[in-house]
Each structure stands twice: as C-alpha cells, then as structure tokens.
Design a protein around this motif. Sequence first.
Motif, PDB file in Angstrom:
ATOM      1  N   SER A   1       0.852  -1.191   0.000  1.00  0.00           N
ATOM      2  CA  SER A   1       0.000   0.000   0.000  1.00  0.00           C
ATOM      3  C   SER A   1       0.886   1.238   0.000  1.00  0.00           C
ATOM      4  N   LEU A   2       0.724   2.100  -0.993  1.00  0.00           N
ATOM      5  CA  LEU A   2       1.511   3.325  -1.033  1.00  0.00           C
ATOM      6  C   LEU A   2       1.223   4.201   0.184  1.00  0.00           C
ATOM      7  N   ALA A   3      -0.040   4.318   0.566  1.00  0.00           N
ATOM      8  CA  ALA A   3      -0.387   5.140   1.722  1.00  0.00           C
ATOM      9  C   ALA A   3       0.316   4.639   2.979  1.00  0.00           C
ATOM     10  N   LEU A   4       0.312   3.328   3.183  1.00  0.00           N
ATOM     11  CA  LEU A   4       0.966   2.759   4.360  1.00  0.00           C
ATOM     12  C   LEU A   4       2.468   2.972   4.291  1.00  0.00           C
ATOM     13  N   ARG A   5       3.030   2.838   3.106  1.00  0.00           N
ATOM     14  CA  ARG A   5       4.470   3.063   2.935  1.00  0.00           C
ATOM     15  C   ARG A   5       4.835   4.496   3.311  1.00  0.00           C
ATOM     16  N   LEU A   6       4.028   5.438   2.884  1.00  0.00           N
ATOM     17  CA  LEU A   6       4.316   6.839   3.174  1.00  0.00           C
ATOM     18  C   LEU A   6       4.245   7.140   4.667  1.00  0.00           C
ATOM     19  N   VAL A   7       3.225   6.639   5.358  1.00  0.00           N
ATOM     20  CA  VAL A   7       3.099   6.983   6.777  1.00  0.00           C
ATOM     21  C   VAL A   7       4.163   6.303   7.626  1.00  0.00           C
ATOM     22  N   GLN A   8       4.846   5.287   7.073  1.00  0.00           N
ATOM     23  CA  GLN A   8       5.939   4.663   7.831  1.00  0.00           C
ATOM     24  C   GLN A   8       7.127   5.607   7.982  1.00  0.00           C
ATOM     25  N   VAL A   9       7.167   6.674   7.199  1.00  0.00           N
ATOM     26  CA  VAL A   9       8.190   7.701   7.417  1.00  0.00           C
ATOM     27  C   VAL A   9       7.905   8.420   8.737  1.00  0.00           C
ATOM     28  N   ALA A  10       6.647   8.553   9.078  1.00  0.00           N
ATOM     29  CA  ALA A  10       6.282   9.196  10.347  1.00  0.00           C
ATOM     30  C   ALA A  10       6.610   8.315  11.539  1.00  0.00           C
ATOM     31  N   THR A  11       6.485   7.000  11.393  1.00  0.00           N
ATOM     32  CA  THR A  11       6.726   6.104  12.527  1.00  0.00           C
ATOM     33  C   THR A  11       8.199   5.775  12.714  1.00  0.00           C
ATOM     34  N   GLY A  12       9.011   5.973  11.657  1.00  0.00           N
ATOM     35  CA  GLY A  12      10.423   5.628  11.735  1.00  0.00           C
ATOM     36  C   GLY A  12      10.755   4.269  11.162  1.00  0.00           C
ATOM     37  N   VAL A  13       9.749   3.531  10.690  1.00  0.00           N
ATOM     38  CA  VAL A  13      10.040   2.278   9.984  1.00  0.00           C
ATOM     39  C   VAL A  13      10.862   2.572   8.733  1.00  0.00           C
ATOM     40  N   LEU A  14      10.544   3.697   8.068  1.00  0.00           N
ATOM     41  CA  LEU A  14      11.280   4.158   6.900  1.00  0.00           C
ATOM     42  C   LEU A  14      11.780   5.575   7.159  1.00  0.00           C
ATOM     43  N   ASP A  15      12.842   5.933   6.450  1.00  0.00           N
ATOM     44  CA  ASP A  15      13.339   7.310   6.492  1.00  0.00           C
ATOM     45  C   ASP A  15      12.915   8.089   5.258  1.00  0.00           C
ATOM     46  N   ILE A  16      12.774   7.388   4.142  1.00  0.00           N
ATOM     47  CA  ILE A  16      12.371   7.999   2.881  1.00  0.00           C
ATOM     48  C   ILE A  16      11.389   7.054   2.203  1.00  0.00           C
ATOM     49  N   ALA A  17      10.311   7.596   1.667  1.00  0.00           N
ATOM     50  CA  ALA A  17       9.376   6.807   0.875  1.00  0.00           C
ATOM     51  C   ALA A  17       9.130   7.545  -0.430  1.00  0.00           C
ATOM     52  N   VAL A  18       9.132   6.800  -1.522  1.00  0.00           N
ATOM     53  CA  VAL A  18       8.938   7.413  -2.835  1.00  0.00           C
ATOM     54  C   VAL A  18       7.901   6.613  -3.619  1.00  0.00           C
ATOM     55  N   SER A  19       7.388   7.264  -4.647  1.00  0.00           N
ATOM     56  CA  SER A  19       6.456   6.606  -5.548  1.00  0.00           C
ATOM     57  C   SER A  19       6.746   7.041  -6.962  1.00  0.00           C
ATOM     58  N   ARG A  20       6.622   6.122  -7.892  1.00  0.00           N
ATOM     59  CA  ARG A  20       6.781   6.469  -9.295  1.00  0.00           C
ATOM     60  C   ARG A  20       5.667   7.419  -9.734  1.00  0.00           C
ATOM     61  N   ARG A  21       5.872   8.062 -10.844  1.00  0.00           N
ATOM     62  CA  ARG A  21       4.869   8.973 -11.407  1.00  0.00           C
ATOM     63  C   ARG A  21       3.541   8.236 -11.658  1.00  0.00           C
ATOM     64  N   GLY A  22       2.437   8.916 -11.383  1.00  0.00           N
ATOM     65  CA  GLY A  22       1.131   8.338 -11.673  1.00  0.00           C
ATOM     66  C   GLY A  22       0.268   8.071 -10.464  1.00  0.00           C
ATOM     67  N   ALA A  23       0.787   8.294  -9.245  1.00  0.00           N
ATOM     68  CA  ALA A  23      -0.070   8.166  -8.065  1.00  0.00           C
ATOM     69  C   ALA A  23      -1.237   9.146  -8.207  1.00  0.00           C
ATOM     70  N   GLN A  24      -2.397   8.723  -7.713  1.00  0.00           N
ATOM     71  CA  GLN A  24      -3.590   9.552  -7.841  1.00  0.00           C
ATOM     72  C   GLN A  24      -4.051  10.041  -6.471  1.00  0.00           C
ATOM     73  N   ASP A  25      -4.997  10.974  -6.480  1.00  0.00           N
ATOM     74  CA  ASP A  25      -5.406  11.621  -5.231  1.00  0.00           C
ATOM     75  C   ASP A  25      -5.657  10.617  -4.121  1.00  0.00           C
ATOM     76  N   TRP A  26      -6.396   9.553  -4.420  1.00  0.00           N
ATOM     77  CA  TRP A  26      -6.780   8.601  -3.378  1.00  0.00           C
ATOM     78  C   TRP A  26      -5.586   7.835  -2.826  1.00  0.00           C
ATOM     79  N   ASP A  27      -4.484   7.780  -3.563  1.00  0.00           N
ATOM     80  CA  ASP A  27      -3.290   7.071  -3.089  1.00  0.00           C
ATOM     81  C   ASP A  27      -2.558   7.848  -2.009  1.00  0.00           C
TER      82      ASP A  27
END
Length: 272
Positions: A185-211
């Motif tokens: 889940s892109l959304a879950l991947r992104l919020v893991q930057v807030a928890t410290g599981v990840l330091d950087i999260a990226v997504s390829r071009r084409g993510a949409q509003d709901w993502d």
Amino acid sequence: MPQQSALEFEADLELIRSAAVSAGIIATGFFRQDVKTWTKDNASPVSEADYAVDRYLKATLCGERPDYGWLSEETADNLDRMNKDRIFVVDPIDGTRGYLQGDDSWTVCITVVEKGKPVAGVVYAPIRDEFYEAVAGGGAYLNGEPIRRRARMGNVGPIMPAPGAVHRELEARGISFVRGPAIRSLALRLVQVATGVLDIAVSRRGAQDWDIASASLILEECGISLEDVCCGKPSFNKQEIRHGAIAAMVEDGLKDDIHEVLRNVYGCPTNI
C-alpha cells in the motif's frame, strides 16, 4: 483556523474513522478467499472486495454528508466534485495486488478534502491492526496515541524502499541507503516515514489523489513534507488527479538528489 471549522473537521474525522473500521471488516471477510477479480484498463487488478467496500463507503459517507463530493478509485469520476467545497477521496483497498496475493499491508484510505487541501484523513491496515488518522491542526495518531518516530538502531544509511531504477541511480551517485521492507500500500508506505520504519518513501509517477491524500495530511501533522518532485506540495480535487513522482522524507539532506533522481527516472507530466 476558525474554531467552527476545526470542530467540523473533527466531526468528519469521527465519521470517516467509523466508516473505515466497518470497511475493514468487509474487506477482511473477502481476504485470502477465492474472490472474483478483473483487470482494469490500466492493467491493475480490481476485485469484488474493492467494489463491495466502495459501495458501502459511498452509501455511508454520502448518506451522512450529501452535500460533499465524491472521488474514489472504484467509482467513475464525476467532475461535478470540483464544484464542491468538500469532497470524500477514497481508496477502498489500497494495495489490491498485494491483497489478492494474501499480503497484509493493504489499507482502507479515506480523506476529506476542502478546497484542495486534506482536512481529515485515515489510513487503516486491518490485518496489521494499525489505524493512522489526522485532522488539520490536530495532530496525527496511531491507534489512538500520538505518532512518534522510533529511534534509529545503529549507524546505517537511510531506510528507503524504491524501484530498482531509482536505487541504481542513487548508487551511481555514491549515496548509501538500506533498501527497506516492501509495503504494497503506497499510503501505508508513506506513513511509515512518520513512525520511523522508513526514512524515505517514494512513488513512481502516476499516483492519484486517493493514493496519497490521507498520508499527506498524516505526514504534515507530523512535521514531515510529502512533495510531488515536479511541482511541490500536492493539491487535490483538480480535474487531473494524477501526480508526478512523490517523495516523503524526514531530513532534507538528500532531498535535492532524491527529487532529481525521480525526475530523471520518471520525467514530469506536461499538464502541471
């Protein structure tokens, strides 16, 4: 922020929180079962679970807020939403491909967007029992507790899952990093930057509003920026709901390199 608006945002958060929990129950009922699936025009999968959750959320949320617009991955878009001050932005199951493979990192994402900005949002991972939520100006929470980044263990480079082409270009620049866990889940991947599981999260071009809408609010309330590398902070509920490559990170030391690499690998849309 006017007090009345803040109270309205809290009421919207309460509504979408409750709806997300029920949606998670519906989706879990189909999980790891023999479900019907189809392939959409963009070659991504969709299942009867996605449609069941979408129907429930639209009936529930629009029933409570009939004056709000609606934008969902699994509903045909109606541009009348652009005439609404507030809309629901919904991904019934973010990470459908992983969901169908039995992976536990899928989520239900619901955001209330007001005049292009998220004001209330949730990212719910039912199988992991992780519920992320935020309201504009009110902080971000995980399972009812304020989100705090966990301490880094050891002297290692930033943890950053990314497509191979991105990793290779970073390596060519001499930038060290840890590849990190795959989170479907892109959304879950992104919020893991807030928890410290990840330091950087990226997504390829084409993510949409709901993502990304819910995650962007959660990160913002944690003091972490999420940016479209082509045009900066995303705005939502426009006619074009696709975005350029996305990056979220805690520290800005690698920001220029990460943004440049993502632009080099994916390019930028011509309509922004």
